[in-house]
Design an enzyme around this catalytic site. Structure first.
Site, PDB file in Angstrom:
ATOM      1  CG  ASP A 117      -2.014  -1.027   1.186  1.00  0.00           C
ATOM      2  OD1 ASP A 117      -2.118  -1.720   0.156  1.00  0.00           O
ATOM      3  OD2 ASP A 117      -2.737  -1.175   2.177  1.00  0.00           O
ATOM      4  CD  GLU A 159      -9.327  -3.152   1.221  1.00  0.00           C
ATOM      5  OE1 GLU A 159     -10.108  -3.779   1.958  1.00  0.00           O
ATOM      6  OE2 GLU A 159      -8.244  -2.692   1.632  1.00  0.00           O
ATOM      7  CD  GLU A 214      -6.869   4.996   0.724  1.00  0.00           C
ATOM      8  OE1 GLU A 214      -6.655   5.610   1.772  1.00  0.00           O
ATOM      9  OE2 GLU A 214      -6.979   3.743   0.659  1.00  0.00           O
TER      10      GLU A 214
END
Length: 1022
Positions: free
Chosen positions: A767, A847, A851
């Protein structure tokens, strides 16, 4: 907080459109340039500073006037043309250009005696001008030059000569005006008398006024938002020159009429002189007055043309990042000559047991070291898809989609391979990897398997004495050799049939021998002998036998790697693509490659002409199509309208505005939101949450600066936000960051003690685009506001630190040896992958698409702030690509034809894997979680991705029925998303008198929600 009254004042002024945007009292101006002693040299590019001339011996100090200077460094050679009857000598303009403007003092002829001098460090010889009078026609001719002109006048009609670095007080004092116009000066601004400040002008214009007293410094202001003036009256000495105003008129006043008639000019000639950016006209103004009070060029915006993938830097990351080695061990046989690509499609090959599958669409691939000993190749068509409903999450569609794994249509092996098989993984690049299989680590007998995204064949090259074997998870029921005139010399074609009815094409190429293949007693396809350098290529047979000719004419050639390349013209017209390096030969001279659905909608005409019509199913991205080409090229038109301000596809205008009532409420809410101590808020917490909070306050800073235009509140918040950001640039946060010397990246130290879940696993490169996107965007806003209200140095001072985050996530070039190329963003798939150094049987995943594009948006704005045009345009390109890919694979409008209808019914993907679409999240199955994680944060770029049609369909199908029952931070996320199609209802929610802050996500502020939804509500027809 003490700024509330000022916010109210600003709100009322903007709302009622007062005659003047600025009060002439210095303390009420939005931005006053910093005063420096003349001994301090700030002649660096981009500075806009005011000097105290008391010890500046080279200028006239008799009036104690201050000098306002904008600096731009470059090397430009220009030629001065004829002015009147005198030919001036050529000048050489190098190094620093100083645009210096002093106070409003004129002599009897209307010429300035105390300054208004525009000069260059390197004016070699301006020659002499015998008279201040110059005809209109000659001035028009001067202005017609593309690169430069010079106007020289003298108060006493004496000759003027200015030599480099030998300027004297006398020379400059008697020089009324010396104007050097050159393309090297990219930013200048207009000087106005305090009594003649224009009432309105374009957003973004810098206005500098001479105060009423000569002892005061010049005052610079930048207009953030206003209407465009179509006319300016009674301001003969303050003509507006700006690209946003197509025509503005002026009229004479008493001060202008005192000048000699010889200096007057017609409207036409004046328009030519100021035609750098725009035109203006007059029924009668004095040309000398115009030159004295107005620089010829106002601030310009330049568009970028060039390579989008030049390196950001090749410098080592700042030493504040401690050098440490990542705790994860790299398996034996895995090595690379540059930083490791931790998030690419092949990462499973160097993680855990190295046996989890990878996907190089349209094929799945896996290493079998325990059963059939080799390299498996799998293919699943639509009939093989598994649409599960057993989890009972989705109420309208399937809970998940997946395809079988570990099922080899064919598997590369050799007669001697057994449990002693070993795998080497090397040449790991952003789109390719090389796999080598050997028995007992043999260095002479091995199989090379180059694996490249989009490859049409899965190719194996056998070396040494290995005798090839092709195995299958099914029974091989037949093998026939087929003839084709399209085959290259030395290439043979076979077709294998399997017990499940599938057929596979097998091509064998050898330059010096012919290999014969048969089905042996073990039901494997086996060669009759070993041939060093034998090339075997396999592909699932197309449905139409006629399409096999395309495989025939490309067999024998294979891709070894692919590189991403791209360029932009004029800031908006972009071309990008993948260039394939090849080996071997084919009759077409090209390899076979496959493109995904989002590629097809932007294919260049050149690539489209190479289409074969072959269609193969990918696992989760719909149908791919084959092309005979070594280059896959796409074109995009970049949307450069998305900047810092609220934006929506539905806006009726490029400008946004707020009503008086909205601004009043914003002022009150902003004061409340800023009661928190920003530095304390971001201290002692994980990196992800800290980034969200920094960005939350950065958005509030933007509202103070550009919406409420409150200078006091902006400056105070700017300093607080700088202090908070310094927690991270000094590496003083809860989890300090390091430069990982093993894999090559900037990452958190949170996981170095063995806790792989700490800081959301960011230490394992999970991430990073999510986390760093908030930091990069916050930096862009701080730098942007600092350039207007601060000293303008923050972005440059922190550039290396912020760029290290950008390079970690999105390094564009192999010329940067400290980071892998594009760690997170997959240019072939059109979006980023998370997961990092965590293995997964379903492949990489994504996911939170929102973002993902938040990073691209932040990178774009950061590039804009630091002047890296390639970075800015590259961010625009990533946004353009994601607009296509996300709406094909993640966001499902009713007309989506890429995904199965059972998945489209869910409206969003949930977690998207390479081999699975799961309608869920990693933190729960609630509807608001599944949909909201693809929304946050809601920013100006959100509407570009989540268009009004999709957003409204999603709301009606899933969200409208649950919204009133929510009482958490997800309420604010869903409600602000509502602004993308119904901004009035969204604003009504956030502006209600009994609003509760528990409805806000920790990365949300009510200030930004009101500013965003309010601007869209005012600018969208509903």
């Amino acid at each position: 907080m003490l700024f509330l009254s000022t916010l109210y004042k600003t709100a009322l002024v903007l709302a009622t459109a007062e005659a003047s945007l600025f009060n002439n009292k210095r303390e009420d101006n939005q931005n006053t340039t910093t005063i420096f002693p003349s001994a301090t040299n700030y002649h660096s590019a981009g500075y806009n500073v005011t000097y105290d001339p008391s010890s500046f011996s080279s200028v006239d100090t008799s009036s104690s006037s201050l000098l306002n200077i904008y600096t731009n460094t470059s090397t430009v050679k220009t030629t001065v043309v004829t002015t009147g009857t005198t030919t001036l000598a050529p000048i050489t303009l190098t190094s620093t250009v100083h645009v210096s403007n002093t106070v409003d003092t004129k002599d009897a002829t209307g010429l300035s005696t105390s300054g208004n001098v525009v000069y260059s460090e390197s004016i070699v010889n301006l020659g002499a001008q015998s008279s201040a009078a110059t005809s209109a026609s000659s001035l028009t001719a001067v202005a017609g030059q593309a690169s430069s002109y010079v106007v020289v006048s003298s108060a006493n009609n004496a000759n003027v000569a200015v030599q480099p670095d030998t300027r004297t007080t006398t020379q400059l004092a008697t020089t009324a005006v010396v104007v050097v116009k050159t393309s090297a000066v990219t930013k200048t601004h207009t000087i106005y008398k305090a009594s003649h400040t224009p009432s309105t002008t374009a957003s973004g214009t810098i206005i500098t006024t001479n105060p009423t007293s000569n002892s005061q410094p010049l005052i610079s202001n930048k207009i953030s938002s206003s209407s465009v003036a179509l006319s300016v009256t009674n301001t003969a000495s303050s003509v507006v020159v700006t690209g946003a105003i197509s025509k503005s008129t002026t009229s004479s006043d008493s001060t202008a009429s005192s000048a000699s008639s010889a200096s007057s000019a017609s409207a036409a000639s004046s328009t030519s002189i100021a035609g750098c950016l725009s035109s203006y006209s007059s029924s009668g103004y004095n040309l000398t007055s115009l030159v004295n009070y107005t620089n010829i060029c106002d601030e310009t915006e330049t568009t970028f043309s060039g390579n989008l993938f030049d390196k950001i830097s090749d410098d080592a990351p700042p030493s504040i990042f401690t050098r440490e080695e990542h705790p994860l061990s790299i398996p034996a046989g895995v090595f690379n000559d540059r930083p490791y690509e931790t998030n690419k499609f092949y990462a499973n090959l160097f993680l855990s047991e190295q046996t989890d599958p990878i996907w190089s669409y349209p094929y799945g691939l896996f290493y079998d070291k325990s059963s059939k000993y080799g390299w498996g190749v799998s293919y699943s068509d639509a009939a093989d898809e598994i649409l599960g409903t057993d989890v009972h999450i989705s109420t309208k569609g399937a809970d998940y989609l997946t395809t079988p794994v570990g099922v080899a249509g064919l598997l590369y092996s050799a007669t001697t391979f057994d449990s002693g098989i070993s795998m080497t993984v090397s040449e790991m690049k952003d789109m390719s990897v090389n796999v080598k299989l050997a028995q007992d680590n043999s260095s002479t007998d091995y199989i090379d398997i180059p694996t490249v995204q989009g490859q049409g064949f899965i190719t194996a090259i056998y070396h040494g004495s290995l005798i090839p074997e092709l195995k299958s998870s099914m029974a091989i029921t037949g093998l026939t050799q087929e003839a084709s005139s399209a085959l290259a010399n030395g290439t043979s074609k076979f077709k294998a049939t399997l017990s499940n009815g599938d057929s596979w094409l097998v091509y064998v190429t050898s330059s010096n021998s012919v290999a014969n293949f048969t089905i042996n007693s073990s039901n494997y396809i086996q060669a009759d002998s070993a041939i060093d350098g034998l090339i075997i290529q396999v592909a699932v047979a197309p449905n139409a036998t006629s399409s096999e000719s395309y495989y025939d004419m490309t067999a024998g050639m294979y891709s070894t790697k692919a590189t991403v390349n791209g360029e932009v013209t004029d800031g908006t017209d972009a071309t990008y693509g993948f260039t394939y390096s090849t080996s071997g030969s084919s009759t077409s001279g090209k390899p076979l490659i496959f493109a995904l659905p989002h590629h097809l909608s932007s294919l260049s005409s050149a690539t489209s002409k190479t289409a074969t019509g072959i269609a193969l199913q990918s696992t989760t991205k719909g149908v791919m199509y084959g092309f005979i080409a070594d280059q896959l090229l796409m074109t995009e038109t970049l949307n450069t309208a998305i900047q810092f301000a609220p934006w929506s596809q539905q806006l009726n205008s490029t400008e946004v505005s707020w009503t008086s009532d909205q601004l009043t409420l914003l002022a009150s809410v902003a004061e409340s939101d800023l009661q928190a101590n920003i530095k304390d808020s971001v201290s002692g917490i994980d990196t992800y949450t800290a980034g969200k909070l920094l960005d939350k306050f950065a958005y509030i800073l933007y509202v103070l600066s550009d919406v409420l235009q409150d200078s006091n509140a902006t400056v105070t918040t700017l300093e607080s936000l700088k202090e908070a950001y310094a927690v991270f640039t000094s590496n003083s946060q809860e989890f300090p960051m390091m430069y990982d010397t093993k894999f090559g990246g900037v990452t958190t130290t949170a996981n170095n003690d063995g806790d792989m879940g700490s800081d959301y696993g960011a230490g394992y490169y999970n991430d990073h685009h999510f986390h760093y996107g908030y930091f990069v965007h916050a930096a862009a806003l701080i730098g942007y506001v600092d350039s207007k209200y601060g000293n303008g140095t923050w972005a440059d001072s922190n550039k290396d630190w912020v760029n290290s985050l950008v390079r970690d996530v999105a390094n564009p070039s192999e010329d940067d040896s400290y980071f892998p190329v594009s760690r997170m963003f997959d240019w072939f798939n059109g979006h980023s992958w998370a997961a990092g150094l965590f293995t997964s049987g379903a492949g990489k995943n994504e996911e939170s698409t929102s973002e993902d594009y938040n990073f691209a948006y932040g990178m774009k704005l950061w590039g804009k702030v630091i002047g890296d045009s390639a970075m800015e345009s590259r961010g625009d390109l990533m946004i353009a690509i994601m607009k296509r890919s996300l709406n094909d694979y993640f966001y499902y409008s009713d007309d989506n034809t890429v995904e199965p209808s059972e998945i489209v019914a869910n409206k969003v993907s949930g977690i998207f894997y390479e081999n699975k679409i799961a309608y869920t999240t990693f933190f729960g199955d609630n509807v608001e979680y599944i949909h909201g994680i693809h929304m946050l944060p809601l920013t100006p770029v959100s509407s570009e991705m989540r268009g009004p049609t999709f957003a409204e369909e999603e709301w009606n199908d899933y969200l409208s029925s649950i919204i009133d029952g929510l009482d958490s931070g997800w309420t604010g996320i869903l409600r602000l998303n509502q602004a993308l199609f119904n901004p009035s209802s969204s604003y009504e929610f956030f502006s209600q008198s009994d609003f509760s802050t528990k409805w806000l996500d920790d990365g949300q502020s009510r200030t930004w929600c009101l500013a965003f939804s309010g601007a869209l509500a005012n600018g969208v027809s509903q």
